[in-house]
Every structure is written in C-alpha cells, then in structure tokens.
Scaffold this active site. Structure first.
Site, mmCIF file in Angstrom:
data_model
loop_
_atom_site.group_PDB
_atom_site.id
_atom_site.type_symbol
_atom_site.label_atom_id
_atom_site.label_comp_id
_atom_site.label_asym_id
_atom_site.label_seq_id
_atom_site.Cartn_x
_atom_site.Cartn_y
_atom_site.Cartn_z
ATOM 1 C CG ASP A 182 -1.710 1.300 1.351
ATOM 2 O OD1 ASP A 182 -2.262 1.736 0.325
ATOM 3 O OD2 ASP A 182 -1.771 1.871 2.453
ATOM 4 C CD GLU A 266 -5.368 0.716 -3.327
ATOM 5 O OE1 GLU A 266 -6.606 0.827 -3.340
ATOM 6 O OE2 GLU A 266 -4.638 1.369 -2.559
ATOM 7 C CB CYS A 322 -15.291 -9.653 9.298
ATOM 8 S SG CYS A 322 -15.609 -7.865 9.432
ATOM 9 C CB CYS A 338 -13.965 -3.927 12.008
ATOM 10 S SG CYS A 338 -15.325 -4.817 11.216
ATOM 11 C CB CYS A 341 -14.683 -8.818 13.354
ATOM 12 S SG CYS A 341 -13.521 -7.685 12.559
ATOM 13 C CG ASP A 348 -1.075 3.543 5.766
ATOM 14 O OD1 ASP A 348 -2.070 3.924 5.128
ATOM 15 O OD2 ASP A 348 -0.230 4.328 6.254
#
Length: 365
Positions: A182, A266, A322, A338, A341, A348
């Site tokens: 990334d 990416e 998840c 999150c 989860c 990053d």
C-alpha cells in the site's frame, strides 16, 4: 521471445573525443530544430506534413559531415515521433531544443558491430573510436547491442546501451509468497507483512540547501557567468538527489523481486493525487511510479507476477478480517476499527492486507 534491456555506464572521453561529442550534440540540436522549423512552415503553408532528411542539409552545412550520420538520422526520427504523438493527442506540440539545457544527448545505432566493448574497459563508438569506460556491470555475451544514447549531464558523460535478447521465461507458481503493498506518503509503502520501506526522503533532507542555492541564483544577473555557475550547482544537487533515490529504489525492488513470487499494488493516479491533495513534493520525492516500473520488469524477468488491482476498490474502508465495508472513513483516521468483528488495526496495514487478498483471488483465476 525477444526483450530489450538497457545498461548504463559512466565514460571518460579524452579532450579530442569530448570536443567531437560536444560538436555532435550541437549538430543533432541544429538538425532537429531545422527539421522542426521546416515542417512547421510547410504545414502552415500547405496543411500537409513534410519531414526533410539530414542529408539534404549537408550541402549547405559542411560541418554536419564531421559527426556521426546515424545520430543525425535519429534526430529526424525524433521529430517524426514528436509530431505523431502530437497528432494522436499523446503529447504537446514539439518544442525547439535549447543550447542552454544542462542535459544534452544523442543516440546512435549499431551497424556491423560498429558499437562494441573491448577489454572490459573501452567502448568503441562511430567516429569516436575507443572511449574509456567504467564497466561495472557485464553485458551477457548473447545480448545484442542495438543502440547507444550518449548523455552529458552537468559535465559528466554517460552512455545507455540498449540490448536485445531472447529468453523463455518460465513462470513460477505464485500461490505462495504473495505480498501486497500500500502506497504511503511518509514511508513509500506498508506491506501486508507490516513492513515499512522507511524511504529516506532525499529531497526533503536537502531542501534547505537547495533553497539557499536558489536564493543565491535569484540575486545574480540573469544569463551572466555567475548566474550559469550557480545554476550548475543547483542542477548538480538535483542530480545527486535523483541518483540517491534511484539507487535506493533499485536495491529495494531487487530485494522484493528475489523474496516474493507475486507483488500486488493498487493502480493509483499519482499525478491526480499530487494535484488534488497538494502533495506534489512528497509524491515526487517518493518516486512511486519509478519504483513500480523497476519492480515490474525485475519480477517479469524472474518469471514472477506483478499485479495491479482496481483503484476504485474500497481497500481503505474494507475490513481485512471479516470483509465489512465502512460507509465513511476520514483521511485523518490512521487506524481502522471494525464494528462487526471488533478488530483495531493500523489503517495502511489493513489496506495492504486487502490488496494481498484481492491479488490472491486474481491469481486463482
């Protein structure tokens, strides 16, 4: 299958060779500008394209006969290519070459072994004969020399030897040893193994020194001798920064290409990012695009995979554990939490894991 690979070296011409090299730079610039001017004038008068040949200029300009004719032919091809790129909307309208440019170059082709390396310390070039060469990296014997580009950058002479070779690349299975990268503004990248590149930021390190030199330049009389001397100092510092960056990225890309069978990144629009977020200096200093090009060809020659995932994939908003996708995530939030989860992870690092997971799915199909 045939591939091309370039090898760059430093050369040390003697006084006579240096004089002829500088003459060739001047002649190539003269031919390029004359052909461009004639083509522009002909197009304005008739609306048609016409590119004259260097041979048609030699009768009136005897000095063109003193230099390598293939270098002049390549100048003509460069004008043709410039116009083609312009009319196909790939580039801006071609500009005239300036004598005051700190970087000068010309390209010549190898015909009947006219370009060769002798005794691992001399380069033979048309008209110039033997030039002392720093042969730090050997070219394999089965590689065929196609052309050479000779460059003068701030008083130092370099050559880039373009070679052609045949190679059957055996693809290595990429199901294991996959890594996701990334892009990170501060560290170059964060990997799916939570590694940081720790890029030294060479431009930022020397920015204050560069400012002092530029400030001194602004106080001098433009186009005076002292102005040109100061401009040369600035150009040399820029070249030093560029060389440091390139060296670091070459070593880093080689290490990754030797360690992993597949690298996933990416497909980012770096130019758009630098303009939209005012990160021009930081993005330029990282050299992310240069790093990806190095990584891609090194992996390819090793039979390994280089993959790019779609830039519209919500890698930042997706939970790597998840798969839950957040509706909103601010740029200032540097950790990912999150609610499904309960995981809390560096932002990053989470993105790098998502990039790796998507890359693995791409490799399976």
């Amino acid at each position: 299958m045939k591939y091309n690979l370039a090898f760059k070296y430093r050369i040390y011409p003697n006084k006579e060779q240096e004089l002829l090299i500088n003459k060739t730079f001047g002649c190539v610039r003269f031919v390029y500008n004359t052909i461009l001017y004639t083509a522009n004038k002909f197009y304005e008068e008739t609306g048609k394209n016409k590119i004259i040949t260097p041979a048609s200029l030699k009768s009136e300009n005897k000095f063109l006969k003193e230099v390598d004719s293939l270098a002049l032919s390549n100048a003509q091809l460069n004008v043709k290519r410039s116009f083609t790129n312009f009319f196909q909307k790939r580039a801006k309208f071609p500009r005239f070459k300036s004598k005051k440019n700190n970087v000068k170059s010309y390209t010549t082709n190898c015909v009947n072994n006219s370009i060769r390396i002798e005794e691992n310390k001399y380069l033979v070039l048309p008209k110039l004969k033997r030039i002392k060469l720093k042969y730090h990296r050997e070219i394999p014997k089965d590689y065929k020399i196609k052309s050479v580009t000779l460059t003068n950058s701030n008083g130092n002479y370099y050559i880039s030897i373009l070679t052609e070779f045949e190679k059957e690349i055996q693809k290595i299975p990429s199901s294991d040893k996959v890594i996701g990268l990334d892009f990170s503004m501060s560290e170059l990248f964060v990997s799916s193994e939570n590694q940081r590149a720790d890029y030294p930021k060479y431009f930022r390190m020397l920015e204050e020194e560069l400012k002092k030199l530029q400030k001194s330049l602004s106080r001098k009389v433009k186009f005076s001798k002292n102005w040109y001397k100061q401009k040369m100092k600035i150009s040399k510092l820029h070249e030093y920064i560029k060389n440091c960056r390139r060296d670091f990225l070459h070593k880093l890309s080689k290490k990754l290409s030797e360690t992993y069978n597949a690298v996933v990144v990416e497909d980012l629009n770096m130019k758009g990012m630098s303009q939209a977020l005012n990160f021009g200096k930081s993005v330029g200093d990282n050299g992310w695009g240069m790093f990806l090009r190095m990584l891609e060809y090194k992996l390819m020659f090793s039979g390994k995979q280089f993959l790019k995932i779609d830039k519209w994939f919500p890698s930042s908003k997706t939970c790597s554990k998840c798969g839950n996708v957040k509706e909103e995530l601010k740029l200032s939030e540097r950790s990912y939490e999150c609610k499904c989860c309960g995981i809390e992870i560096d932002r990053d690092y989470n993105v790098a894991l998502n990039i790796k997971n998507i890359g693995k799915l791409m490799l399976e199909y």
